[in-house]
Enzyme design. Structure first.
Site, mmCIF file in Angstrom:
data_model
loop_
_atom_site.group_PDB
_atom_site.id
_atom_site.type_symbol
_atom_site.label_atom_id
_atom_site.label_comp_id
_atom_site.label_asym_id
_atom_site.label_seq_id
_atom_site.Cartn_x
_atom_site.Cartn_y
_atom_site.Cartn_z
ATOM 1 N N SER A 85 0.838 -1.187 0.000
ATOM 2 C CA SER A 85 0.000 0.000 0.000
ATOM 3 C C SER A 85 0.874 1.238 0.000
ATOM 4 O O SER A 85 1.936 1.251 0.611
ATOM 5 C CB SER A 85 -0.920 0.006 1.224
ATOM 6 O OG SER A 85 -1.755 1.151 1.230
ATOM 7 N N LYS A 92 -3.888 -7.417 3.350
ATOM 8 C CA LYS A 92 -4.032 -6.304 2.390
ATOM 9 C C LYS A 92 -5.456 -6.227 1.863
ATOM 10 O O LYS A 92 -5.999 -5.133 1.634
ATOM 11 C CB LYS A 92 -3.044 -6.482 1.234
ATOM 12 C CG LYS A 92 -3.143 -5.411 0.138
ATOM 13 C CD LYS A 92 -2.987 -4.011 0.687
ATOM 14 C CE LYS A 92 -2.651 -2.992 -0.400
ATOM 15 N NZ LYS A 92 -3.568 -2.924 -1.524
ATOM 16 N N HIS A 150 -7.444 -4.569 4.517
ATOM 17 C CA HIS A 150 -7.004 -3.164 4.496
ATOM 18 C C HIS A 150 -7.785 -2.388 3.441
ATOM 19 O O HIS A 150 -8.283 -1.284 3.696
ATOM 20 C CB HIS A 150 -5.496 -3.127 4.212
ATOM 21 C CG HIS A 150 -4.954 -1.796 3.773
ATOM 22 N ND1 HIS A 150 -5.128 -1.301 2.502
ATOM 23 C CD2 HIS A 150 -4.227 -0.863 4.437
ATOM 24 C CE1 HIS A 150 -4.539 -0.127 2.397
ATOM 25 N NE2 HIS A 150 -3.984 0.163 3.551
ATOM 26 N N ASN A 151 -7.898 -2.956 2.249
ATOM 27 C CA ASN A 151 -8.598 -2.252 1.171
ATOM 28 C C ASN A 151 -10.099 -2.194 1.423
ATOM 29 O O ASN A 151 -10.760 -1.228 1.039
ATOM 30 C CB ASN A 151 -8.302 -2.922 -0.170
ATOM 31 C CG ASN A 151 -6.932 -2.547 -0.686
ATOM 32 O OD1 ASN A 151 -6.044 -2.169 0.082
ATOM 33 N ND2 ASN A 151 -6.734 -2.652 -1.971
ATOM 34 N N GLU A 210 -10.541 0.633 3.667
ATOM 35 C CA GLU A 210 -10.341 1.839 2.854
ATOM 36 C C GLU A 210 -11.629 2.220 2.122
ATOM 37 O O GLU A 210 -11.995 3.399 2.052
ATOM 38 C CB GLU A 210 -9.217 1.576 1.852
ATOM 39 C CG GLU A 210 -8.908 2.684 0.878
ATOM 40 C CD GLU A 210 -7.892 2.223 -0.150
ATOM 41 O OE1 GLU A 210 -8.226 2.147 -1.343
ATOM 42 O OE2 GLU A 210 -6.748 1.902 0.257
#
Length: 329
Positions: free
Chosen positions: A121, A173, A176-177, A180
């Protein structure tokens, strides 16, 4: 250290530059020969093919793959898997599905080729600010590659970490997205509400800038929102179409599989999908249903003026509430 970098898009090219600045020897390859030339002019060693790249590396080799997730990553990893030898390592830094990372690791293991999944990221800002790295794979392999991760991260001692076995890096990840997505949706809705309060004449760019300091909602995303609003306060020329690259969908699917409620992330994904429907059949159906049960007027498509629903009589349109018990929805 020495490594190969396959894929010189915005992320791969900047990562190569950061690695070169950190003193690493980087051999680069991309299908676009111009991209290879640009990196070579900055100190990288250009390769004409994957075979050429592997041949220019000293065993045990390390090759970082930074190409789009899906078929491009799959074909690149498969080709490298045939070219590399036991003790060599492939790092996938793209947004691959964590299940693919687990499968690729298992497929490469019989040949002795290590596989590391590095959720990355940082976007276009990573060159100067560093990249957040979420790394999965064999612990000993990851430790051996520590100098690479320390160079790419914001600092040697933070911004990167070992998440667990193969797949763990891309799994973290993915989540995480998903987070987001939810954060972006909340900011977008909040600024839209403030824009709608026309009587106050709110300066959205100034509000974003005020929030950046000391506010509970301050974040890098808010910094980016402030930049965007300063450059284009009305967001003129930007179509209301929001793409998604897959991680949000995977996060929602995983939440369902794990029986973990994730309404915010799910809603933000649906909002993105909804943004692409320029001729919303869903909204037409909602309007038609409101007319059917309550006689509520609908707007005609060409002129935008009130009209009755297709197939409904003018009498039904004129006397709605009585038929529906005076209800409104």
């Amino acid at each position: 250290m020495e490594l190969g970098m396959v894929g010189l898009g915005r992320m791969g090219a900047n990562m190569t530059t950061r690695l070169l600045r950190g003193g690493h020897r980087v051999v680069v390859y991309d299908r676009d020969a111009r991209a290879v030339g640009t990196s070579a002019s900055g100190g990288a060693i250009g390769a004409a093919s994957l075979e050429d790249l592997v041949g220019r590396l000293t065993p045990p080799r390390v090759v970082w793959v930074m190409v789009p997730a899906g078929d491009a990553t799959e074909s690149t990893v498969q080709t490298l898997g045939r070219l590399l030898d036991s003790g060599d390592t492939i790092i996938d830094g793209g947004n691959s599905n964590y299940k693919d990372a687990m499968r690729r690791s298992a497929e490469l293991a019989p040949r002795g080729v290590r596989f590391v999944d590095a959720g990355t990221s940082g976007g276009i800002w990573g060159l100067e600010a560093g990249y957040s790295l979420m790394i999965g794979g064999e612990a000993a392999t990851v430790e051996r590659l520590r100098p690479i991760f320390q160079t790419l991260a914001p600092a040697p001692d933070h911004g990167w970490g070992y998440m667990g076995p193969s797949g763990a890096g891309h799994f973290v990840k993915m989540v995480h997205n998903g987070i987001e997505y939810g954060m972006m949706q909340a900011y977008a809705e909040g600024f839209a509400i403030m824009r709608g309060k026309a009587e106050f004449g709110l300066d959205l760019a100034r509000i974003a800038d005020v929030w950046r300091y000391g506010s509970v909602v301050r974040s890098w995303l808010l910094d980016l929102a402030a930049n965007a609003l300063k450059e284009n306060p009305s967001l003129a020329g930007i179509a209301p179409y929001v793409a998604d690259s897959g991680e949000g969908r995977w996060t929602v699917a995983e939440a369902i599989d794990l029986n973990v409620p994730a309404p915010i992330i799910t809603h933000s994904l649906i909002a993105r999908i909804r943004s692409r429907d320029s001729d919303s059949y869903t909204d037409k159906m909602l309007a038609a249903l409101r007319h059917q049960f309550g006689g509520h007027a609908v707007k005609a498509e060409p002129s935008g003026t009130a009209a009755q629903a297709p197939g409904a009589s003018s009498a039904a349109a004129a006397a709605p509430a009585a038929a529906a018990g005076g209800k409104r929805s």
